[in-house]
Scaffold this motif. Structure first.
Motif, mmCIF file in Angstrom:
data_model
loop_
_atom_site.group_PDB
_atom_site.id
_atom_site.type_symbol
_atom_site.label_atom_id
_atom_site.label_comp_id
_atom_site.label_asym_id
_atom_site.label_seq_id
_atom_site.Cartn_x
_atom_site.Cartn_y
_atom_site.Cartn_z
ATOM 1 N N UNK A 1 2.660 14.903 -0.990
ATOM 2 C CA UNK A 1 1.726 14.694 0.121
ATOM 3 C C UNK A 1 0.594 13.771 -0.283
ATOM 4 N N UNK A 2 0.144 13.908 -1.552
ATOM 5 C CA UNK A 2 -0.923 13.034 -2.031
ATOM 6 C C UNK A 2 -0.482 11.582 -2.075
ATOM 7 N N UNK A 3 0.738 11.353 -2.564
ATOM 8 C CA UNK A 3 1.266 9.979 -2.605
ATOM 9 C C UNK A 3 1.408 9.419 -1.197
ATOM 10 N N UNK A 4 1.892 10.249 -0.259
ATOM 11 C CA UNK A 4 2.052 9.799 1.122
ATOM 12 C C UNK A 4 0.708 9.427 1.738
ATOM 13 N N UNK A 5 -0.301 10.267 1.483
ATOM 14 C CA UNK A 5 -1.628 9.981 2.022
ATOM 15 C C UNK A 5 -2.190 8.696 1.429
ATOM 16 N N UNK A 6 -1.969 8.485 0.123
ATOM 17 C CA UNK A 6 -2.451 7.250 -0.506
ATOM 18 C C UNK A 6 -1.800 6.028 0.127
ATOM 19 N N UNK A 7 -0.500 6.091 0.364
ATOM 20 C CA UNK A 7 0.193 4.963 0.990
ATOM 21 C C UNK A 7 -0.317 4.743 2.411
ATOM 22 N N UNK A 8 -0.595 5.815 3.135
ATOM 23 C CA UNK A 8 -1.113 5.665 4.494
ATOM 24 C C UNK A 8 -2.488 5.008 4.484
ATOM 25 N N UNK A 9 -3.336 5.430 3.559
ATOM 26 C CA UNK A 9 -4.677 4.837 3.464
ATOM 27 C C UNK A 9 -4.574 3.370 3.088
ATOM 28 N N UNK A 10 -3.700 3.041 2.118
ATOM 29 C CA UNK A 10 -3.529 1.649 1.716
ATOM 30 C C UNK A 10 -3.020 0.802 2.868
ATOM 31 N N UNK A 11 -2.003 1.319 3.582
ATOM 32 C CA UNK A 11 -1.474 0.582 4.733
ATOM 33 C C UNK A 11 -2.541 0.413 5.807
ATOM 34 N N UNK A 12 -3.360 1.441 5.996
ATOM 35 C CA UNK A 12 -4.432 1.360 6.996
ATOM 36 C C UNK A 12 -5.447 0.290 6.610
ATOM 37 N N UNK A 13 -5.772 0.185 5.335
ATOM 38 C CA UNK A 13 -6.711 -0.839 4.882
ATOM 39 C C UNK A 13 -6.138 -2.237 5.100
ATOM 40 N N UNK A 14 -4.853 -2.412 4.802
ATOM 41 C CA UNK A 14 -4.226 -3.715 5.029
ATOM 42 C C UNK A 14 -4.219 -4.049 6.519
ATOM 43 N N UNK A 15 -3.927 -3.041 7.333
ATOM 44 C CA UNK A 15 -3.894 -3.246 8.784
ATOM 45 C C UNK A 15 -5.285 -3.590 9.309
#
Length: 628
Positions: free
Chosen positions: A10-24
């Motif tokens: 879940x932590x890895x998934x949240x990190x990827x979501x935050x990273x994708x959100x920053x790129x977006x």
């Protein structure tokens, strides 16, 4: 699956979501503050709002349009001939209008070429323009590109005509189309260059054109400045478009009224004209089809050039210039929606609920933008919502693929010990390894063991033993699945199964007993098949024990090897009961099983037996089918 592993995932998934959100968010900011690739799409939505609110904008009654329409062209042929008319015609109209002291008269007629055949006609117009009591007659000019036919004009020489102030290089020149039919001493000029957007729609109007530091004003800006109206900062402004409802007069009718019939006007008619034109701003231009002065506006095609000028001045005079929302507020709103989605998906909110909320938010944004335009404010909402919707669709797709992968894993895992119908039910309800682990349930446990298997395996080749076991197990497992049982495991030649998990089964005991009876019948059929294949084949025999009671159910094992199993005293007792079947009955069940399904099956008491690990003896029964 351990809690630490789940938390890590879940932590890895949240990190990827935050990273994708920053790129977006970065791409969103890039579009909003720099690229503006969606600007035309934004403008078209604003056009729709503009059309909806066009009727609400009441044109300024102090702005009057004198229109040379198709009817005027026809009616004036007897007086002025074909277009273009002699300039004295316009001089006559100016003379008649001057008696009513209008605040300004603005021409949208070029007068760019001298009338070589009728020079007196041009002179008459020049005299009338110069003789205007208030010197408030404005003429149009056009800034041409470098390939224009007109020779370059030193801007210093026309600075006074355009009311340009400041210190500039006197040698700077520009290609201008000027009203050559009027003497330069009478010029009060402004540019009428249009500012079409990339899609050809006229949405904005220039305040000035910058030529090497010279700010050449547009005609509406020049008139507004001279009349003391506030001119906004910037080089252009977005127009607020009213419906075509300006106060208009047909040129031919007005011309005849003020020239041919002026001596015969009655006092009441003079008063009416004075009311209509005194202290008014009058625009004179042509809407006739032969004038080719029609433009594509947010309200549609065919918006006449003179009306564009009138609308521009109306906006400036009444402070109706459209304002743009600050882009940083739009960015913050869009970023907030993106972060809200990240949180919603991280909390595993159903995508349909998120989508429904996003639909409501989008409709709310459209309504808000529509209300903002009513207050002369443009809110770009397409850009943020496009990024928000792309994020939603991407996140929903990723979530779907992740869910699909989880379901596929669940199907692959449960097919080992559940019938396909139960597997489908688990998948449809979205159960996970975590949700199905560590449950305390009342279950019916079945143990089935092959008697004297050790002797059989020692007297037969290994390949034959394995093949024989597989054939036998295949039949018995199908029976367990048929009666909605869960296959726990194979322990050598022993089968362990249970009923009542992973889903509740009110008829679990009777289903388990029915399975045991069918397994007994299947054994007899299997032995017959073996005899048919080999008359010397040894008979298979089995013992089956069942007990009903509480047990812990879940996935137990290591991360690399998990088993969905039951543990506890109920399991141990069922195993002990199976061990007591030899010499007593092929199937034995405890009182708990008998009491749970006595209405469905017949039971014969076989006695009470001491069981290892229990102080009290256990009553055991042999089941049979009821005779109907």
């Amino acid at each position: 699956m351990s809690n630490s592993t789940a938390k890590f995932g879940l932590g890895m998934l949240l990190q990827w979501q935050v990273l994708a959100c920053l790129l977006f968010a970065s791409a969103f900011a890039l579009e909003l503050f720099w690229l503006h690739r969606l600007q035309t799409t934004e403008a078209r939505l604003t056009d729709a709002f503009m059309r909806r609110h066009a009727a609400e904008y009441i044109p300024d009654p102090d702005i009057v349009v004198v229109d040379i329409d198709n009817a005027s062209m026809t009616e004036m042929e007897a007086i002025a001939g074909l277009w273009a008319w002699p300039r004295e015609i316009h001089a006559d109209l100016l003379e008649g209008l001057s008696e009513f002291a209008p605040r300004a008269i603005v021409f949208d007629i070029a007068f760019s070429e001298r009338d070589m055949k009728r020079p007196k006609s041009d002179a008459r117009l020049s005299e009338q323009v110069a003789a205007s009591p208030t010197h408030s007659i404005y003429l149009p000019a056009t800034l041409l590109n470098e390939r224009g036919d007109a020779p370059p004009v030193a801007l210093q020489s026309v600075a006074q005509a355009f009311a340009m102030h400041g210190s500039h290089v006197s040698t700077t020149a520009a290609t201008l189309q000027l009203p050559q039919a009027v003497q330069p001493a009478a010029w009060r000029l402004g540019l009428i260059n249009n500012l079409d957007d990339a899609d050809g729609v006229l949405r904005r109007y220039r305040l000035y054109n910058d030529v090497a530091g010279w700010r050449i004003p547009s005609l509406p800006a020049r008139v507004a400045s001279d009349l003391g109206f506030a001119v906004p900062v910037g080089s252009d402004f977005t127009l607020r478009w009213p419906d075509l409802g300006h106060k208009r007069y047909r040129y031919s009718e007005l011309y005849k009224l003020l020239t041919e019939h002026r001596p015969d006007l009655k006092p009441a008619e003079v008063l009416r004209l004075a009311h209509e034109f005194r202290d008014k701003i009058i625009f004179i231009g042509a809407s006739a089809s032969s004038s080719f002065d029609h433009h594509l506006s947010p309200l549609g095609s065919g918006y006449v050039g003179v009306d564009v000028l009138a609308v521009a001045l109306d906006n400036l005079k009444n402070g109706r210039v459209m304002r743009q929302s600050a882009p940083h507020w739009i960015f913050l709103c869009g970023l907030g929606l993106l972060l809200a989605q990240v949180l919603a998906f991280q909390q595993r909110v159903h995508p349909l609920i998120i989508g429904a909320a996003l639909v409501v938010t989008t409709l709310g944004g459209v309504w808000l933008a529509d209300m903002a335009l009513h207050r002369d404010l443009i809110m770009p909402i397409i850009t943020p919502f496009i990024f928000v919707w792309i994020w939603y669709l991407g996140a929903a797709l990723v979530g779907y693929l992740r869910e699909r992968r989880t379901r596929d894993q669940a199907v692959a895992l449960f097919r080992r010990f559940l019938n396909p119908g139960v597997v489908r039910k688990i998948v449809e309800q979205g159960e996970t390894v975590e949700s199905l682990s560590g449950q305390m349930r009342n279950v019916t446990v079945l143990f089935s063991d092959i008697r004297d298997f050790t002797t059989l395996s020692e007297s037969s080749p290994p390949q034959q033993v394995v093949a024989l076991l597989n054939r036998y197990f295949e039949r018995q497992v199908e029976i367990i699945f048929k009666h909605r049982g869960t296959l726990d495991k194979f322990i050598g030649d022993c089968i362990m199964a249970f009923w009542g998990a992973p889903f509740d089964d009110p008829q679990q005991a009777q289903n388990a007993v029915a399975a045991a009876l069918d397994m007994q019948d299947a054994l007899l059929e299997f032995n017959q098949e073996l005899k048919a294949e080999n008359p010397n084949a040894a008979n298979f025999d089995i013992g089956i024990g069942l007990h009903f009671g509480p047990a812990v159910i879940g996935f137990i094992g290591a991360q690399r090897k998990l088993d969905y199993t039951a543990i506890g005293d109920t399991v141990n007792l069922a195993s002990r009961v199976e061990g007591l079947t030899k010499g007593v009955s092929r199937i034995l069940v405890t009182r708990e099983v008998k009491d749970a399904c006595a209405a469905v099956h017949e039971f014969t008491l076989c006695g009470t037996y001491a069981v290892k690990g229990r102080y009290a003896q256990v009553e055991l029964y042999a089941p049979s089918r009821k005779i109907k």
